[in-house]
Every structure is written in C-alpha cells, then in structure tokens.
Design a protein around this motif. Structure first.
Motif, mmCIF file in Angstrom:
data_model
loop_
_atom_site.group_PDB
_atom_site.id
_atom_site.type_symbol
_atom_site.label_atom_id
_atom_site.label_comp_id
_atom_site.label_asym_id
_atom_site.label_seq_id
_atom_site.Cartn_x
_atom_site.Cartn_y
_atom_site.Cartn_z
ATOM 1 N N PRO A 1 27.498 37.108 -22.826
ATOM 2 C CA PRO A 1 27.686 36.276 -23.924
ATOM 3 C C PRO A 1 28.923 36.010 -24.636
ATOM 4 O O PRO A 1 29.829 36.845 -24.270
ATOM 5 C CB PRO A 1 26.702 36.865 -24.995
ATOM 6 C CG PRO A 1 26.702 38.360 -24.650
ATOM 7 C CD PRO A 1 26.875 38.401 -23.206
ATOM 8 N N GLU A 2 29.225 34.892 -25.367
ATOM 9 C CA GLU A 2 30.475 34.660 -25.751
ATOM 10 C C GLU A 2 30.789 35.813 -26.673
ATOM 11 O O GLU A 2 29.930 36.256 -27.607
ATOM 12 C CB GLU A 2 30.353 33.410 -26.609
ATOM 13 C CG GLU A 2 31.490 32.901 -27.370
ATOM 14 C CD GLU A 2 31.332 31.489 -27.800
ATOM 15 O OE1 GLU A 2 29.913 31.149 -28.315
ATOM 16 O OE2 GLU A 2 31.976 30.793 -28.059
ATOM 17 N N GLY A 3 32.034 36.252 -26.867
ATOM 18 C CA GLY A 3 32.419 37.561 -27.654
ATOM 19 C C GLY A 3 31.791 38.927 -27.147
ATOM 20 O O GLY A 3 31.822 39.761 -28.014
ATOM 21 N N LYS B 1 28.553 23.854 -25.445
ATOM 22 C CA LYS B 1 28.609 24.832 -24.191
ATOM 23 C C LYS B 1 27.707 26.162 -24.503
ATOM 24 O O LYS B 1 26.683 26.273 -23.771
ATOM 25 C CB LYS B 1 29.838 25.279 -23.664
ATOM 26 C CG LYS B 1 30.768 23.757 -23.477
ATOM 27 C CD LYS B 1 32.254 24.378 -23.039
ATOM 28 C CE LYS B 1 33.021 25.505 -23.917
ATOM 29 N NZ LYS B 1 33.289 24.831 -25.274
ATOM 30 N N SER B 2 27.899 26.729 -25.189
ATOM 31 C CA SER B 2 27.156 28.169 -25.541
ATOM 32 C C SER B 2 25.544 27.750 -26.022
ATOM 33 O O SER B 2 24.963 28.474 -25.805
ATOM 34 C CB SER B 2 27.773 28.829 -26.927
ATOM 35 O OG SER B 2 29.118 29.020 -26.687
ATOM 36 N N THR B 3 25.545 26.465 -26.635
ATOM 37 C CA THR B 3 24.133 26.215 -26.898
ATOM 38 C C THR B 3 23.166 26.011 -25.834
ATOM 39 O O THR B 3 22.129 26.375 -25.536
ATOM 40 C CB THR B 3 24.100 24.882 -27.756
ATOM 41 O OG1 THR B 3 25.096 25.181 -28.907
ATOM 42 C CG2 THR B 3 22.710 24.558 -28.292
ATOM 43 N N LEU C 1 28.271 33.095 -17.595
ATOM 44 C CA LEU C 1 29.158 33.852 -18.402
ATOM 45 C C LEU C 1 29.761 32.780 -19.275
ATOM 46 O O LEU C 1 30.338 31.641 -18.716
ATOM 47 C CB LEU C 1 30.307 34.086 -17.216
ATOM 48 C CG LEU C 1 30.018 35.140 -16.258
ATOM 49 C CD1 LEU C 1 30.112 34.549 -15.036
ATOM 50 C CD2 LEU C 1 30.988 36.292 -16.341
ATOM 51 N N ASP C 2 29.828 33.315 -20.490
ATOM 52 C CA ASP C 2 30.442 32.368 -21.568
ATOM 53 C C ASP C 2 31.759 32.712 -22.055
ATOM 54 O O ASP C 2 31.968 33.715 -22.572
ATOM 55 C CB ASP C 2 29.448 32.465 -22.995
ATOM 56 C CG ASP C 2 29.524 31.147 -24.001
ATOM 57 O OD1 ASP C 2 30.693 30.381 -23.576
ATOM 58 O OD2 ASP C 2 28.711 31.125 -24.523
ATOM 59 N N GLU C 3 32.981 32.080 -21.560
ATOM 60 C CA GLU C 3 34.279 32.310 -21.905
ATOM 61 C C GLU C 3 34.718 33.544 -21.714
ATOM 62 O O GLU C 3 35.136 34.313 -22.669
ATOM 63 C CB GLU C 3 34.605 31.647 -23.212
ATOM 64 C CG GLU C 3 34.080 30.316 -23.409
ATOM 65 C CD GLU C 3 34.752 29.311 -24.564
ATOM 66 O OE1 GLU C 3 35.991 29.672 -24.652
ATOM 67 O OE2 GLU C 3 34.292 28.583 -25.128
ATOM 68 N N PRO C 4 34.353 34.009 -20.536
ATOM 69 C CA PRO C 4 34.885 35.700 -20.465
ATOM 70 C C PRO C 4 36.295 36.017 -20.176
ATOM 71 O O PRO C 4 36.430 37.014 -20.509
ATOM 72 C CB PRO C 4 34.252 35.785 -19.122
ATOM 73 C CG PRO C 4 33.997 34.597 -18.318
ATOM 74 C CD PRO C 4 33.849 33.514 -19.153
HETATM 75 MG MG LIG Z 1 30.886 28.492 -26.988
#
Ligand SMILES: [Mg+2]
Ligand SMILES: Nc1ncnc2c1ncn2[C@@H]1O[C@H](COP(=O)(O)OP(=O)(O)OP(=O)(O)O)[C@@H](O)[C@H]1O
Lengths: 299, 235
Positions: B82-84, B40-42, B158-161
């Motif tokens: 971004p994630e994190g 997903k992040s990719t 939004l990546d896993e907010p």
């Molecule tokens: Mg990810």
C-alpha cells in the motif's frame, strides 16, 4: 497483621474480578474500538446460568459438576458475545457507522440482559455454590476463603493465556495488527469481521466466567451487573487499553484503594463507594492513557 | 491474469473513479500513471475489495471475483504494497512478515516464504528482530514489499513504492522487482514518474480525474514527450 493479610487476600480477589471485567472490555476494544458496557450484565447472566445449571440439572454421572458448569458458562458467554456482534454490531460496521452508534446499541443490549435476568431468575438474590465450599483456609501466611483463592488462581490462568495468545501466537498478533491498522491488516488477508466476532465472543466468555467466579461470594442477583461494569471500566482506565497486563494491574489498584481506603482512611463508610469514581475521573483527567501504555502509539 | 471492466466507485456518495478497464496478462508488468488525486490508489482499493463502494466486474485468473471479500483475494494470490508502506511499526520485522503469510494457501510453507523474502532482501534478515518502526524509509519499503510477498502472490500491486526514497534505494528496489518478474510474478505498479515506469513496466495506463485517458507501451509514451502534456491534453 492477621487483619492486614486477610484484607490483602480479599482485596486481591476483588481486584482479580475487576481485572477480568477490564480484560473483557479490553479484548473487544483493541480490535474494534468499541466500548461494550454490557459486559457487566453478561457477567450477571453468567452467574445466573451457572446457578441454574448447578441447581436444576443434577448429573450424577459427572464427577466435576462445578467445573462442567464453568465450561457451560464460558460457552454461553462466548455465544452471547458472538451473537451480539452478529446481530447488533456488524450491521452498523458494515454501513460505516461511527463506533459511538455501536456503543449506544450495546447500552440497549445491557438493558435487555438486565431485564432478561430479572424476568428469568427473579429479583431476589440466589445463592451460588462454590466448588470448594466456603471453608476458611491458610495458604502460607495468607488467610482467606477458598473461593477467594480460586478466583485468584483462575484469574492468573486467564491472564496468562490471554498474554500468551496476544504475544506468542500468529492469531494474537493478527488481533493486534487489526488494533494498530485495520486497512493494513485487511491487506494481509485477515478477515476483519471474523476478528470482531471472535473479540466479542472472547469478551463475553471472560465476563460470564468472572460473574460465575464472584457469585459464591456475593450471590447471583439482578443488580450485580452495574457495579461490575463500572469497576471493570475503571480498572481498564487505570491500567490503560494498551496491554493485557494493564487490565489486571488496574483491577488490583482499584480494589486496594477501595478496601484499604475503607479500612484506614477517615471517611464515612458511604463515601467509600465514591472511590472508583474518584480514581476514574482522576485518571481520565491526568493520565488518560492509563498506567501501561501500548508498546508504541497507534497508527 | 487480471481483468477489470467498467470499474467505478468511491468513498462516499460521488464516484471517484469511473469506467476503468484494465487488463494484465500473466507475467506482464504494467504501470498506472497519473497526477496526484487522479484516483490511482482508489483503483487499487477497488481491485483489492477495500473500497467502501464499487461496481463493475473483476476477473482474477479467469474467475469472477467481483463479490469476493478482500481476505479471500489475498489467499487467491493478489497482494498489495500500500501507499505509505503501512507496516506494523511496533512489531518486529519477523512478526510483520509472519502476518503477511497469515492467508498463505496450504500448498506453501511459511518457512519457504521466509527464505524467499530473506534471500531477496538480506537486509531484512539482518534486522529480523528489530522493531519495524525504527528502520529507515528504504528498509521499511523493503519490508512492505517483503510482507506482501509472504502470501505467495501471483499478482503484486505496488502503490508508489519509490516515493521519498534515495536514488540508490530506488535502484536497489528496481533490481529486486526485475528479479521478481524473472521469477514469473505479474506486477501492476502505480507511479508518477515516466522514467521509473520505463524501468519497471512495458505498458502503462494513464489516469486523470478518475478515468483512464490513455493506454500505450511505456516507450511510446516516453517518445511522446512529457507526462504533463498528456495530462493536459485530456482537458
Ligand atoms: Mg495514491
Ligand atoms: N479515504 C478517502 N475518503 C474520501 N475521499 C478519498 C479517500 N481517499 C481518497 N479520496 C479522494 O479520492 C480522490 C482520488 O484519490 P486517490 O488517493 O485515489 O488518488 P491518487 O491518484 O492515488 O493520488 P496520489 O498520487 O496523490 O496518491 C481524491 O480526490 C481524494 O481526495
């Protein structure tokens, strides 16, 4: 006392030159993580270009020939840094090569510039004119040569501008953001390639100006680059790469140890040449972060 | 608004994602679901041109941006949280937000963006001079979203907010996202939980092993039972 104050001025001036070289390293390292040892040779080139401009071109129309030479040298240094990034560093970064490969390529650039300087300007030292001549003067209680005071003043100006840029402007913050977290900086819309190129240009300009500033005292010669590169690097290690002020602090500490040590410590004069290396090794072993740390550790 | 065709790519030699087709219309909110390591992040990295190696076509606002560098995409109205979080920890909240607006198109004023984000997250206004790294996880996530909004995006990724946030903060951020949608923002949100996807998206793509295996309205996915079963059915 007179003797002490004179040594103080001379050590401060040398420390300022080391600090400028350290700053040239620092502005490149912060955003790119690349140590560019070619800055010493760029300083030598700056001195040679300054001498060439001042001795071959006569501009009766220009009222301030030395100051125009300073501008030309700064522009020359910026161009050299920019071109080096474009031709030698960017292709490596684009292929995802580790920083070490860029550092090695820049050692090649160092050799090219040293040989180039020798080919173009010869192996014998060239005298470099000073804008205020070589008068001895007193500023307050401090005795010194006018060029030493010029170096101190100019260094102060350069560091103040660098500090204001990094701390008070958006683009300075952007450079810092790239240093902290490249990926996040790219997501802000910061062009990483442009930041890298500008960092090299700034480093080149600072190094070249440092070379021109010191050349009236040492004359421009093809061997001046290496000591400047090592002393600047030592100053950087002492002060730490975290903050702009660290570069100046490191330069001053190094110069004070060198000059006061040579005067007062009971060691044979040849041994004083080892002082920078003793400091370098000591700091790398016991305080690798340098004296001034970044506000917070890197991400 | 955004269309990706046959998107593929990865970090080293082997592709991590392949054959990704995505489509988002203006004003829509879509979820991208999948287990850990699904890619997903990719996909988001490929969309924002930060993936080292990629192929396929990306259209943004009807324009082919496949070869566009990442910083131009930000200026064109594409922003990623971004994630994190990836906030600049030593900088103040204000400096973080200001950097978010560094690619702001000339038509906008930075001061207006500050007003917008501070109205959306009053907590950030209160803490404008605080170092970002010293804030709570929830506040840092608000900052990461606020920072992305500073560039006046038209599409927000939004990546896993919600990862690792307390239920109350999750509710708060969900409410903010609803408000952003009401303001006309298009959103693509990466999630692992179906109930959160239901709360903030109408459609969802489901990814497993670097490929999209299903594409359906969130309600239909929820009616179909557990996400785990859907993941499992792919194998
Ligand atoms: Mg990810
Ligand atoms: N920087 C990287 N370098 C090499 N491989 C990576 C990198 N980032 C991710 N990968 C690999 O790509 C694959 C997909 O990772 P990705 O982060 O896209 O998954 P994800 O769906 O976002 O998972 P999660 O829900 O855990 O965040 C994984 O196998 C991962 O190991």
């Amino acid at each position: 006392m007179e003797d002490f104050l004179e040594l103080l001025v001379s050590a401060t001036a040398s420390g300022c030159v080391y600090g400028l070289l350290a700053l040239a390293y620092l502005v490149i390292i912060r955003p790119t993580s690349i140590i560019n040892f070619a800055v010493g040779e760029w300083a030598a080139s700056g001195a040679f270009v300054g001498v060439a401009v001042l001795s071959t071109l006569v501009w009766p129309a220009l009222e301030w020939p030395w100051w125009s030479a300073l501008l030309i040298v700064a522009a020359f240094g910026a161009l050299v840094g920019y071109g080096t990034e474009l031709l030698c560093v960017r292709p490596l970064v684009a292929r995802g090569a580790p920083e070490l490969s860029a550092i090695l390529v820049l050692l090649g650039v160092l050799v090219i510039f040293r040989e180039g300087n020798t080919l173009l300007f010869g192996a014998s030292p060239l005298p470099s004119p000073a804008p205020f001549g070589f008068r001895r003067m007193l500023i307050g209680p401090f005795p010194g040569v006018s060029q030493q005071f010029l170096i101190i003043g100019a260094t102060f100006g350069v560091f103040l501008s660098a500090w204001l840029f990094f701390e008070r402007t958006v683009w300075g913050r952007a450079f810092e953001a790239v240093a902290l977290n490249r990926k996040a900086a790219a997501l802000m819309g910061i062009d990483l390639r442009m930041v890298g190129a500008l960092a090299f240009a700034a480093g080149g300009a600072i190094a070249a100006v440092a070379g021109l500033l010191v050349s009236p005292l040492t004359s421009a010669h093809f061997l001046m680059g290496l000591p400047l590169a090592t002393q600047g690097f030592t100053a950087l290690v002492i002060g730490g790469i975290g903050r702009v002020e660290g570069a100046l602090l490191g330069g001053l500490i190094l110069a004070f140890v060198e000059q006061f040590g040579a005067r007062w410590l009971p060691v044979p004069s040849g041994m004083t040449l080892a002082f920078p290396f003793v400091l370098l090794i000591g700091f790398l072993l016991f305080r690798p972060t340098g004296l001034l740390r970044a506000p917070e550790t890197r991400v | 608004m955004l269309e990706a065709r046959a998107l593929a790519g990865g970090y080293r030699k082997a592709d991590v994602i392949a054959d990704i087709d995505l489509r988002l219309d203006a004003g829509e909110s879509v979820a991208l679901l999948g287990p850990n390591g699904a890619g997903k992040s990719t996909v988001l990295a490929a969309l924002t041109a930060t993936l080292p190696r990629r192929s396929g076509a990306i259209l943004f606002n009807g324009r082919d941006v496949s070869a566009e560098p990442g910083h131009k995409l930000v200026a064109a109205g594409l922003a990623l949280v971004p994630e994190g979080r990836q906030i600049f920890a030593p900088f103040t909240v204000r400096d973080n937000l200001r950097l978010g607006a560094i690619a702001l198109p000339r038509a906008h004023r930075v001061a207006d963006r500050f007003d917008y984000v501070f109205t959306l997250f009053p907590r950030l206004a209160e803490r404008a001079s605080q170092r970002a790294g010293t804030m709570s996880g929830g506040e840092q996530q608000m900052l990461a979203i606020g920072r992305a909004l500073m560039s006046a995006p038209r599409l927000l990724l939004l990546d896993e907010p919600f990862l690792g946030l307390a239920p109350m903060i999750v509710e708060e951020i969900l409410a903010t996202l609803a408000r952003l949608r009401a303001d006309g923002l298009t959103t693509l949100i990466v999630e692992q939980k179906l109930e959160i996807a239901l709360a903030c998206a109408t459609r969802a793509y489901v990814m497993v092993n670097g490929r999209v295996i299903r594409h359906a309205p969130c309600a239909e996915l929820a009616a179909g039972g557990d996400l785990q079963d859907i993941y499992f059915s792919a194998n």
